[in-house]
Design an enzyme around this catalytic site. Structure first.
Site, PDB file in Angstrom:
ATOM      1  N   HIS A 200      51.528  34.772  34.064  1.00 25.29           N
ATOM      2  CA  HIS A 200      50.284  34.556  33.228  1.00 25.29           C
ATOM      3  C   HIS A 200      50.411  33.206  32.525  1.00 25.29           C
ATOM      4  O   HIS A 200      49.129  32.825  32.316  1.00 25.29           O
ATOM      5  CB  HIS A 200      50.309  35.734  32.252  1.00 25.29           C
ATOM      6  CG  HIS A 200      49.864  37.048  33.100  1.00 25.29           C
ATOM      7  ND1 HIS A 200      50.353  38.040  33.468  1.00 25.29           N
ATOM      8  CD2 HIS A 200      48.446  37.392  33.225  1.00 25.29           C
ATOM      9  CE1 HIS A 200      49.826  38.933  34.298  1.00 25.29           C
ATOM     10  NE2 HIS A 200      48.409  38.705  34.022  1.00 25.29           N
ATOM     11  N   GLU A 441      46.063  47.331  42.502  1.00 24.50           N
ATOM     12  CA  GLU A 441      47.210  46.442  42.329  1.00 24.50           C
ATOM     13  C   GLU A 441      48.771  46.892  42.609  1.00 24.50           C
ATOM     14  O   GLU A 441      49.685  46.459  42.366  1.00 24.50           O
ATOM     15  CB  GLU A 441      47.075  45.554  41.066  1.00 24.50           C
ATOM     16  CG  GLU A 441      46.627  46.275  39.683  1.00 24.50           C
ATOM     17  CD  GLU A 441      46.425  45.344  38.790  1.00 24.50           C
ATOM     18  OE1 GLU A 441      46.656  44.292  38.837  1.00 24.50           O
ATOM     19  OE2 GLU A 441      46.113  45.761  37.529  1.00 24.50           O
ATOM     20  N   ASP A 465      49.554  41.403  41.433  1.00 27.42           N
ATOM     21  CA  ASP A 465      50.329  42.530  41.395  1.00 27.42           C
ATOM     22  C   ASP A 465      50.493  43.184  42.410  1.00 27.42           C
ATOM     23  O   ASP A 465      51.901  43.819  42.898  1.00 27.42           O
ATOM     24  CB  ASP A 465      49.928  43.249  40.001  1.00 27.42           C
ATOM     25  CG  ASP A 465      50.430  42.982  38.719  1.00 27.42           C
ATOM     26  OD1 ASP A 465      51.544  42.582  38.682  1.00 27.42           O
ATOM     27  OD2 ASP A 465      49.459  42.897  37.976  1.00 27.42           O
ATOM     28  N   CYS A 512      40.197  39.863  42.425  1.00 22.88           N
ATOM     29  CA  CYS A 512      40.468  38.919  41.110  1.00 22.88           C
ATOM     30  C   CYS A 512      41.562  38.368  40.877  1.00 22.88           C
ATOM     31  O   CYS A 512      41.798  37.712  39.903  1.00 22.88           O
ATOM     32  CB  CYS A 512      39.962  39.705  40.050  1.00 22.88           C
ATOM     33  SG  CYS A 512      41.118  41.345  39.579  1.00 22.88           S
TER      34      CYS A 512
END
Ligand code: PEP
Ligand code: MG
Length: 589
Positions: A200, A441, A465, A512
């Site tokens: 992230h 995910e 993920d 996404c």
């Protein structure tokens, strides 16, 4: 090892995390690890060291009590009690008596004595079979690091909000919350020892358009603040003391990028449609409501992923319903009638909030996202109500992260229904037909997509993920970054299975994860039947540029043959060749 090409020039190669080139003086941040010096004490100094020890313990106790008080105020007594265990560590007779004994008998400074005792203690805990005691090690580590910080007069938080002058940050690691609060004016770029492209921290850097390189191994130990460097976020290179020739070559790269940026600007207002007329809606991933305006300017057709956890980071108490409502409403109003897909809280993994969730051994497999929310119904309810209320003001959709089984989805939907009833009773407007989506995910979600599809209006595949969980490759760990393969045949099959299950039920599928912003992988995703893509705003134009230069028919053909391949590298090479042929300028780095 760094390469030395010219006298004085040092080249470090890592993993490109965020595009762009910058140059300037570097600022090396303190490593969180404590480098403790041993110092012999003169006879008269022992009493003073013992006093310092007591003061540091008392100071740490006050800090912990303060954090605990804030948590109790915001979340209740049960959550606050987590800190009781940490407070007990400060009274642990073994730690205190042993440290005192070492100071007295060996006549060494308190930092060294305490550090030695703590390490022995942690070692002993690590070898104990009892799970409870092993877990205590995390508390001990946390609290004792705090005591050492206090002894060393160190600030616990690196403050990247207020830097005095522009610099390139070099650190062992940066958390997503540190990256989120970087002073954009003065952080020219950053480079870290650890990390990978889908951490992230890297995602945040791309959103903020800060050039970044991660996975540089031990670079933070090899450099010192004030050295001049050039950071190349396109190729993942940090060059310290660049020669005039290197600076000249990079000047040319920057000029080529400026020419490409010009071409990309032209496609911003145009639709993302292939040469053979296939529309691919491109939406944007954002981390804060204020990014909504950037989304419009990027040429995206709405927000496909609003990562709401950034509203919760860098603060002591979670935002209440009103504050969240304002944020979601602002995004909805700025973009209406375009859609805004708000993802419910995905705390955990690398987005940790120590005041809400204690440290875990395997945070990515732990108390994360929907699992956390379902067990914290007050926090979840406030968020669901805020999203529902914002849905009265724009085209808002809701999406749950990390669904791994049907029960989670049903429980989340049941809570959503209760929130709707409450709002109805309170006469607060909301969109009763708000669309609900599930993120796919986890491999389990992909494999039961047919079941999940009966309870939602859309899927959004979180490939970041999905890849880490399907391939058992930590998305943060640079040592195994080579195993993190988006084109692994298993990933292709999971995406295809999800798309087939969704389409059989008549619902659409978005992606996404970072794959959706990678021009090499976009033809693969749409070839697999993905309907929509959502990527960071700076990546929308390059993806659109590529989509407008390719044919869906060719992407489908290539995908059909890729599905027969057993090699991730072979599939990646074929799609790279395809993208390079369609849009060569995107690859001039
Ligand atoms: C993903 O996992 O692909 C995703 C989009 O969610 P995040 O990166 O926030 O975990
Ligand atoms: Mg995810």
């Amino acid at each position: 090892m760094a390469e030395r090409l010219h006298e004085g020039e040092l080249i470090f190669r890592g993993i490109p995390a965020s595009a762009g080139v910058c140059r300037g003086n570097i600022l090396v941040l303190d490593r969180p690890r404590h480098d403790i010096q041993r110092r012999e004490l003169a006879d008269g100094e022992v009493a003073r060291e013992l006093d310092r020890f007591e003061e540091a313990l008392a100071q740490t106790r006050l800090q912990l009590l303060d954090v605990q008080r804030k948590v109790i105020e915001s979340l209740g007594a049960q959550e606050g009690s987590i800190f009781d265990a940490q407070l007990l560590v400060l009274e642990d007779p073994v730690l205190i008596e042993e440290t005192t004994r070492l100071i007295r008998t060996q006549k060494v400074n308190v930092e060294h004595a305490f550090h030695t005792v703590v390490n022995r203690y942690l070692d002993a805990l690590a070898h104990i079979q009892d799970e409870y005691l092993r877990e205590r090690a995390a508390d001990v580590r946390d609290v004792t690091a705090r005591v050492l910080d206090n002894l060393l007069g160190r600030n616990q938080e690196l403050d990247l909000r207020h830097l005095r002058e522009p610099c390139i940050i070099i650190a062992h690691d940066l958390t997503p919350s540190q990256t989120a609060q970087m002073d954009r004016k003065n952080v020219l770029g950053f480079a870290t020892d650890v990390g990978s492209t889908t951490s992230h921290t890297a995602i945040m850097a791309r959103s903020l358009r800060i050039p970044a390189v991660v996975g540089l191994k031990d670079v933070s130990q090899r450099l010192r603040s004030g050295q001049f460097a050039l950071l190349d976020g396109f190729n993942g290179v940090l060059i310290v003391n660049p020669t005039d020739q290197t600076l000249f070559e990079y000047g040319q790269l920057v000029r080529r990028q400026a020419t490409l940026a010009e071409k990309l600007r032209e496609v911003i207002p145009l639709p993302a449609v292939t040469l053979d007329n296939h529309r691919v809606p491109l939406l944007a991933n954002v981390e804060q409501a204020a990014d909504a305006q950037t989304v419009r300017e990027s040429g995206a057709e709405g927000i496909g992923l609003f990562r709401t956890e950034y509203l919760f980071l860098n603060r002591d108490t979670p935002p209440d319903e009103e504050e969240q409502f304002e944020a979601y409403r602002q995004a909805a109003i700025t973009l209406r009638p375009l859609p805004v897909v708000i993802r419910t809280l995905d705390l955990g993994g690398d987005k940790l909030l120590s005041t809400l969730a204690p440290p875990e051994l395997n945070p990515f497999l732990g108390w994360r996202a929907i699992r956390f929310c379902l067990q914290q119904p007050d926090i979840f309810r406030a968020q669901l109500r805020a999203i529902l209320r914002a849905s009265a003001e724009g085209n808002v959709k809701i999406m749950y992260p990390m669904i791994s089984g049907l029960d989670e989805l049903k429980q989340a939907n049941a809570l959503l229904t209760r929130c709707k009833e409450e709002l109805r009773a309170e006469n607060k407007p909301f969109d009763d037909h708000i669309e609900i989506g599930a993120m796919i995910e986890t491999p389990s979600a992909a494999l039961i997509a047919d079941v999940l599809a009966q309870h939602v209006g859309f899927f959004s595949i979180g490939t970041n993920d999905l890849i880490q969980y399907a391939l058992a490759v930590d998305r943060m760990n640079e040592k195994i970054a080579h195993l993190y393969e988006p084109t692994h045949p298993a990933i292709l099959r999971l995406i295809r299975a999800t798309v087939d299950a969704a389409h059989a039920r008549g619902i659409r599928v978005a992606v996404c994860g970072e794959m959706a912003g990678d021009p090499v992988l976009v033809p693969l995703l749409i070839g697999l039947g993905v309907d929509e893509l959502s990527a960071a705003p700076p990546l929308i134009a390059p993806v659109k540029y590529l989509v407008r230069r390719m044919k869906i028919s060719e992407a489908r053909e290539l995908t059909a043959s890729a599905l027969q391949s057993d090699s991730a590298a072979d599939i990646a090479a074929r799609f790279e060749a395809f993208a390079r042929r369609a849009a060569p300028s995107l690859f001039e780095k």
